[in-house]
Design a protein around this motif. Structure first.
Motif, short mmCIF file in Angstrom:
data_model
loop_
_atom_site.label_atom_id
_atom_site.label_comp_id
_atom_site.label_asym_id
_atom_site.label_seq_id
_atom_site.Cartn_x
_atom_site.Cartn_y
_atom_site.Cartn_z
N CYS A 101 -4.36 6.94 -1.92
CA CYS A 101 -3.66 5.69 -1.64
C CYS A 101 -3.90 4.70 -2.77
O CYS A 101 -4.92 4.74 -3.44
N CYS A 115 0.84 -1.19 0.00
CA CYS A 115 0.00 0.00 0.00
C CYS A 115 0.88 1.24 0.00
O CYS A 115 1.80 1.36 0.81
N TYR A 125 3.16 -0.80 4.27
CA TYR A 125 2.71 0.45 3.68
C TYR A 125 3.80 1.50 3.84
O TYR A 125 4.67 1.39 4.69
N LEU A 169 -3.51 0.51 -3.39
CA LEU A 169 -3.23 -0.82 -2.86
C LEU A 169 -2.89 -1.72 -4.03
O LEU A 169 -3.69 -1.89 -4.94
N LEU A 227 -4.13 -1.65 7.70
CA LEU A 227 -3.04 -2.33 7.01
C LEU A 227 -2.18 -3.14 7.97
O LEU A 227 -1.76 -4.25 7.65
#
Length: 138
Positions: free
Chosen positions: A99, A52, A78, A101, A71
């Motif tokens: 963001c 992420c 991340y 993913l 997460l």
């Protein structure tokens, strides 16, 4: 003239970093940020991995404060990058993105073994650096 362009770049970089929210930790450095955005660009276009990438300059920051918690519970690495605009460009979108993913499933079809190995090597290197950066914070 070279110094003017360098001053302009450094001023632009300083402005980016000044707009990053205080919760944006771990924040990638300039070199790691470039590699992450390159991986996002290639991952979005070719192959998805499980990582992420979060923009650090989202305002209000309350919009993304829950994301790291989710997460961590899912054991997904991340990292923050300084600019949502750069993340949007890497993700091939026209709008700033908070963001992305990236998962481990292919989009469509099959990739050649060489491409798959190269992407996996890049992914492993970025994830190792992200985990090292995260470990240094805690």
């Amino acid at each position: 003239m070279g110094s003017d362009s360098e001053n302009g770049k450094s001023l632009k970089e300083r402005r980016k970093l000044m707009s990053v929210s205080p919760i944006a930790k771990p924040l990638s450095g300039k070199k790691l940020c470039k590699r992450i955005l390159k991986l996002v660009r290639r991952g979005i276009l070719l192959y998805y991995f499980k990582l992420c990438v979060i923009a650090g300059n989202i305002s209000p920051m309350d919009v993304i404060t829950h994301v790291p918690i989710l997460l961590e519970e899912a054991d997904i690495p991340y990292i923050y990058v300084p600019s949502k605009e750069d993340l949007a460009v890497a993700g091939v979108t026209k709008r700033p993105t908070c963001c992305i993913l990236v998962t481990t499933k292919p989009i469509k079809g099959e990739l050649t073994q060489d491409v798959q190995e190269k992407l996996q090597a890049d992914y492993n290197q970025v994830v190792a650096e992200v985990k090292e950066l995260t470990a240094s914070l805690f």
